[in-house]
Motif scaffolding. Structure first.
Motif, PDB file in Angstrom:
ATOM      1  N   GLU A  78       0.861  -1.178   0.000  1.00 27.61           N
ATOM      2  CA  GLU A  78       0.000   0.000   0.000  1.00 27.61           C
ATOM      3  C   GLU A  78       0.893   1.220   0.000  1.00 27.61           C
ATOM      4  OE1 GLU A  78      -2.486  -0.607   3.383  1.00 27.61           O
ATOM      5  OE2 GLU A  78      -3.722  -2.080   2.321  1.00 27.61           O
ATOM      6  N   HIS A  79       0.335   2.367  -0.411  1.00 28.14           N
ATOM      7  CA  HIS A  79       1.206   3.550  -0.425  1.00 28.14           C
ATOM      8  C   HIS A  79       0.467   4.790   0.038  1.00 28.14           C
ATOM      9  CE1 HIS A  79      -0.784   3.792  -4.354  1.00 28.14           C
ATOM     10  NE2 HIS A  79      -0.679   5.084  -4.190  1.00 28.14           N
ATOM     11  N   GLU A  80       1.267   5.738   0.424  1.00 25.52           N
ATOM     12  CA  GLU A  80       0.750   7.006   0.930  1.00 25.52           C
ATOM     13  C   GLU A  80       1.738   8.068   0.452  1.00 25.52           C
ATOM     14  OE1 GLU A  80       0.586   8.429   5.361  1.00 25.52           O
ATOM     15  OE2 GLU A  80      -0.635   6.615   5.106  1.00 25.52           O
ATOM     16  N   LEU A  81       1.232   9.275   0.232  1.00 22.90           N
ATOM     17  CA  LEU A  81       2.092  10.353  -0.264  1.00 22.90           C
ATOM     18  C   LEU A  81       2.791  11.062   0.897  1.00 22.90           C
ATOM     19  CD1 LEU A  81       2.921  11.935  -2.820  1.00 22.90           C
ATOM     20  CD2 LEU A  81       0.948  13.427  -2.409  1.00 22.90           C
ATOM     21  N   MET A  82       4.055  11.357   0.708  1.00 22.64           N
ATOM     22  CA  MET A  82       4.796  12.119   1.724  1.00 22.64           C
ATOM     23  C   MET A  82       4.229  13.534   1.835  1.00 22.64           C
ATOM     24  SD  MET A  82       8.821  11.350   1.134  1.00 22.64           S
ATOM     25  CE  MET A  82       9.529   9.755   1.567  1.00 22.64           C
ATOM     26  N   SER A  83       4.396  14.144   2.962  1.00 27.89           N
ATOM     27  CA  SER A  83       4.022  15.551   3.118  1.00 27.89           C
ATOM     28  C   SER A  83       5.125  16.413   2.501  1.00 27.89           C
ATOM     29  CB  SER A  83       3.878  15.886   4.597  1.00 27.89           C
ATOM     30  OG  SER A  83       5.152  15.828   5.211  1.00 27.89           O
ATOM     31  N   ASP A  84       4.850  17.690   2.305  1.00 29.35           N
ATOM     32  CA  ASP A  84       5.856  18.594   1.744  1.00 29.35           C
ATOM     33  C   ASP A  84       7.121  18.586   2.593  1.00 29.35           C
ATOM     34  OD1 ASP A  84       4.169  19.217  -0.266  1.00 29.35           O
ATOM     35  OD2 ASP A  84       3.581  21.182   0.521  1.00 29.35           O
ATOM     36  N   ASP A  85       6.931  18.602   3.901  1.00 29.75           N
ATOM     37  CA  ASP A  85       8.094  18.614   4.798  1.00 29.75           C
ATOM     38  C   ASP A  85       8.918  17.341   4.647  1.00 29.75           C
ATOM     39  OD1 ASP A  85       7.437  21.055   5.711  1.00 29.75           O
ATOM     40  OD2 ASP A  85       6.634  20.393   7.656  1.00 29.75           O
ATOM     41  N   GLN A  86       8.206  16.219   4.572  1.00 37.32           N
ATOM     42  CA  GLN A  86       8.921  14.940   4.417  1.00 37.32           C
ATOM     43  C   GLN A  86       9.698  14.911   3.101  1.00 37.32           C
ATOM     44  OE1 GLN A  86       5.405  12.532   4.971  1.00 37.32           O
ATOM     45  NE2 GLN A  86       6.191  11.684   6.893  1.00 37.32           N
ATOM     46  N   ARG A  87       9.078  15.477   2.058  1.00 32.71           N
ATOM     47  CA  ARG A  87       9.746  15.526   0.757  1.00 32.71           C
ATOM     48  C   ARG A  87      11.006  16.380   0.806  1.00 32.71           C
ATOM     49  NH1 ARG A  87       4.930  14.923  -2.212  1.00 32.71           N
ATOM     50  NH2 ARG A  87       4.221  16.959  -1.528  1.00 32.71           N
ATOM     51  N   SER A  88      10.889  17.550   1.428  1.00 30.93           N
ATOM     52  CA  SER A  88      12.060  18.438   1.508  1.00 30.93           C
ATOM     53  C   SER A  88      13.169  17.787   2.316  1.00 30.93           C
ATOM     54  CB  SER A  88      11.695  19.766   2.167  1.00 30.93           C
ATOM     55  OG  SER A  88      10.610  20.335   1.503  1.00 30.93           O
ATOM     56  N   GLU A  89      12.748  17.138   3.399  1.00 33.64           N
ATOM     57  CA  GLU A  89      13.731  16.464   4.247  1.00 33.64           C
ATOM     58  C   GLU A  89      14.420  15.341   3.473  1.00 33.64           C
ATOM     59  OE1 GLU A  89      13.235  13.988   8.236  1.00 33.64           O
ATOM     60  OE2 GLU A  89      12.055  15.844   8.238  1.00 33.64           O
ATOM     61  N   LEU A  90      13.606  14.614   2.709  1.00 31.85           N
ATOM     62  CA  LEU A  90      14.141  13.524   1.896  1.00 31.85           C
ATOM     63  C   LEU A  90      15.235  14.030   0.962  1.00 31.85           C
ATOM     64  CD1 LEU A  90      13.990  10.684   0.399  1.00 31.85           C
ATOM     65  CD2 LEU A  90      12.209  11.719  -1.017  1.00 31.85           C
ATOM     66  N   MET A  91      14.929  15.091   0.177  1.00 30.71           N
ATOM     67  CA  MET A  91      15.904  15.558  -0.793  1.00 30.71           C
ATOM     68  C   MET A  91      17.114  16.201  -0.113  1.00 30.71           C
ATOM     69  SD  MET A  91      15.029  14.277  -3.506  1.00 30.71           S
ATOM     70  CE  MET A  91      16.372  14.810  -4.556  1.00 30.71           C
ATOM     71  N   ALA A  92      16.864  16.886   1.006  1.00 25.90           N
ATOM     72  CA  ALA A  92      17.991  17.475   1.730  1.00 25.90           C
ATOM     73  C   ALA A  92      18.936  16.362   2.196  1.00 25.90           C
ATOM     74  CB  ALA A  92      17.496  18.302   2.907  1.00 25.90           C
ATOM     75  N   GLY A  93      18.335  15.252   2.646  1.00 28.26           N
ATOM     76  CA  GLY A  93      19.140  14.126   3.098  1.00 28.26           C
ATOM     77  C   GLY A  93      19.916  13.476   1.965  1.00 28.26           C
ATOM     78  N   VAL A  94      19.277  13.392   0.802  1.00 33.23           N
ATOM     79  CA  VAL A  94      19.901  12.700  -0.326  1.00 33.23           C
ATOM     80  C   VAL A  94      21.009  13.544  -0.967  1.00 33.23           C
ATOM     81  CG1 VAL A  94      19.489  11.897  -2.681  1.00 33.23           C
ATOM     82  CG2 VAL A  94      17.937  11.226  -0.862  1.00 33.23           C
ATOM     83  N   ARG A  95      20.730  14.819  -1.162  1.00 31.88           N
ATOM     84  CA  ARG A  95      21.700  15.605  -1.929  1.00 31.88           C
ATOM     85  C   ARG A  95      22.444  16.657  -1.127  1.00 31.88           C
ATOM     86  NH1 ARG A  95      18.796  19.091  -6.627  1.00 31.88           N
ATOM     87  NH2 ARG A  95      20.971  19.492  -6.976  1.00 31.88           N
ATOM     88  N   GLY A  96      22.081  16.848   0.130  1.00 32.29           N
ATOM     89  CA  GLY A  96      22.743  17.890   0.899  1.00 32.29           C
ATOM     90  C   GLY A  96      22.393  19.249   0.326  1.00 32.29           C
ATOM     91  N   GLU A  97      23.317  20.190   0.454  1.00 33.84           N
ATOM     92  CA  GLU A  97      23.044  21.514  -0.059  1.00 33.84           C
ATOM     93  C   GLU A  97      23.171  21.502  -1.578  1.00 33.84           C
ATOM     94  OE1 GLU A  97      25.131  25.573   0.971  1.00 33.84           O
ATOM     95  OE2 GLU A  97      24.842  24.311   2.742  1.00 33.84           O
ATOM     96  N   LYS A  98      22.302  22.224  -2.253  1.00 32.90           N
ATOM     97  CA  LYS A  98      22.368  22.245  -3.714  1.00 32.90           C
ATOM     98  C   LYS A  98      23.582  23.022  -4.186  1.00 32.90           C
ATOM     99  CE  LYS A  98      17.575  22.244  -5.114  1.00 32.90           C
ATOM    100  NZ  LYS A  98      16.568  23.095  -5.747  1.00 32.90           N
ATOM    101  N   ARG A  99      24.302  22.451  -5.144  1.00 31.23           N
ATOM    102  CA  ARG A  99      25.366  23.213  -5.772  1.00 31.23           C
ATOM    103  C   ARG A  99      25.460  22.767  -7.215  1.00 31.23           C
ATOM    104  NH1 ARG A  99      30.014  19.862  -2.485  1.00 31.23           N
ATOM    105  NH2 ARG A  99      29.438  18.102  -3.782  1.00 31.23           N
ATOM    106  N   PRO A 100      26.019  23.619  -8.066  1.00 32.17           N
ATOM    107  CA  PRO A 100      26.044  23.248  -9.481  1.00 32.17           C
ATOM    108  C   PRO A 100      26.930  22.031  -9.725  1.00 32.17           C
ATOM    109  CG  PRO A 100      27.071  25.413  -9.123  1.00 32.17           C
ATOM    110  CD  PRO A 100      26.555  24.947  -7.806  1.00 32.17           C
ATOM    111  N   VAL A 101      26.457  21.143 -10.575  1.00 30.91           N
ATOM    112  CA  VAL A 101      27.247  19.980 -10.928  1.00 30.91           C
ATOM    113  C   VAL A 101      28.525  20.477 -11.616  1.00 30.91           C
ATOM    114  CG1 VAL A 101      26.029  19.719 -13.147  1.00 30.91           C
ATOM    115  CG2 VAL A 101      27.169  17.748 -12.145  1.00 30.91           C
TER     116      VAL A 101
END
Ligand SMILES: Nc1ncnc2c1ncn2[C@@H]1O[C@H](COP(=O)(O)OP(=O)(O)OP(=O)(O)O)[C@@H](O)[C@H]1O
Ligand SMILES: [Mg+2]
Length: 363
Positions: A78-101
């Motif tokens: 079964e699935h459920e959608l993440m909240s906006d906060d969970q999404r932001s936290e997810l990407m922050a965790g995965v990529r850290g601070e954004k910087r140009p490739v």
């Protein structure tokens, strides 16, 4: 028959890899709950970042992992959608601070594929080189910076819309290569008039907001000519190098040398020269130099770099490109496929040793 061990099930699922973010589900926070129900049923509740049903590949990964556990006879997801906060936290965790490739602190080797004039095969070289690099085991991204004549998605058969998580854009994948193109962001069949600042902003987003995930190589398919795009790229990725493409014709060479001059003006180093459409091998086994000879060698000589490879004209290469197949798929034994493999190996050799921690200095 014995019931599956819930702890084993949970840990196997935590180690399963998300096919899009290439990280274990456990670290992504995708597993809301994992339970063992009656008759060996594994019940998994997923917390996913993108609206809609979880992708096919994720479902397969989850059911495959669950079924590998002893005693599991069926899997219920079964699935459920993440909240906006969970999404932001997810990407922050995965990529850290954004910087140009390819920017400061990045280990990605960025190579722009350029030529003075159109139609010499920049996009063909970009896409085929990318696929050959991936075949050698390197992670590769392709940025289609030809905002007027984008052709990379078609050539690689990378169709669809990029997934956006929080404010990160995820590239599409095809033939082992990650792809981003302006093609994905313009409504079908509409012409976009790109003005300088807009273009600059779009390229910045492609380099910064796209989650490239630190590929070993990022190839940039440049538009023909030597204008705004080259200047923008040189500002965002000062370390980017330039691979020049030319045909054997003397006139093509003259225009390509303008691309070399441009690279010089924006202080980008040249990697070398690729001569494309060098000859056509007939059924009689003879090489026919349809576009003359010597353009690549002459350009390499005057730009003081090497002629890395000559790529012959191969009919299947054009036909394959129209179907979204690189030549390594449409004609794996062709001279062109071998030439791209050689070019990929050459490019690996030119890879600079990058300090990934610019703050660390010796002495
Ligand atoms: N070595 C080759 N053998 C056969 N066909 C080729 C070869 N190189 C390129 N082509 C074909 O020639 C056409 C032009 O190539 P391509 O689009 O790569 O050039 P380009 O320099 O990117 O053009 P543009 O300046 O318009 O972006 C394409 O149809 C491509 O499939
Ligand atoms: Mg092109």
């Amino acid at each position: 028959m014995s019931q599956p061990n819930p702890e084993v099930l949970a840990s196997v699922l935590a180690d399963a890899i998300d096919p899009i973010l290439h990280r274990p589900l456990g670290t992504l926070g995708y597993l809301k709950s994992v339970n063992v129900k009656r008759r060996g049923t594994a019940a998994v509740e997923l917390l996913i970042p993108v609206p809609g049903a979880p992708g096919h590949a994720l479902i397969e990964e989850v059911s495959g992992a669950a079924q590998s556990v002893k005693g599991v006879r069926s899997v219920r997801i079964e699935h459920e959608l993440m909240s906006d906060d969970q999404r932001s936290e997810l990407m922050a965790g995965v990529r850290g601070e954004k910087r140009p490739v390819g920017g400061p602190g990045s280990s990605t080797y960025v190579v722009a594929i350029s030529s003075g004039k159109g139609g010499v095969g920049k996009s063909s070289v970009t896409t085929n080189l990318a696929v050959s690099l991936a075949a050698l085991g390197h992670s590769v991204g392709v940025l289609d910076a030809d905002v007027w004549g984008y052709s990379v998605p078609n050539m690689l058969g990378a169709r669809g819309a990029p997934v956006v998580i929080a404010d990160s854009i995820l590239p599409l994948r095809a033939h082992g290569v990650s792809v981003i193109s302006i093609d994905y962001f313009v409504p079908d069949g509409q012409a976009v008039v790109w003005r300088g600042p807009m273009l600059h902003k779009a390229l910045e987003q492609f380099l910064t907001d796209v989650f490239w995930d630190e590929p070993a190589f990022l190839l940039i398919d440049m538009p023909p000519g030597t204008g705004d795009v080259a200047i923008s790229i040189s500002q965002f990725v000062p370390r980017a190098r330039v691979l020049l493409v030319t045909t054997p014709q003397p006139t093509a060479r003259r225009v390509a040398s303008r691309a070399a001059l441009m690279a010089d003006r924006v202080d980008q180093k040249l990697v070398g020269v690729v001569e494309n459409m060098s000859w056509f091998t007939g059924d009689d086994g003879k090489r026919y130099h349809l576009f003359g000879e010597g353009g690549g060698a002459a350009l390499a000589h005057e730009s003081e770099v090497d002629l890395l490879v000559q790529i012959p004209i191969v009919t299947e290469m054009r036909a394959g490109a129209d179907r979204g197949e690189p030549v390594s798929v449409s004609a794996p034994d062709s001279e062109a496929a071998k030439a791209f493999d050689r070019l990929a190996r050459c490019l690996v050799e030119t890879r600079p040793r990058i300090r990934t921690h610019p703050e660390l200095r010796i002495g």
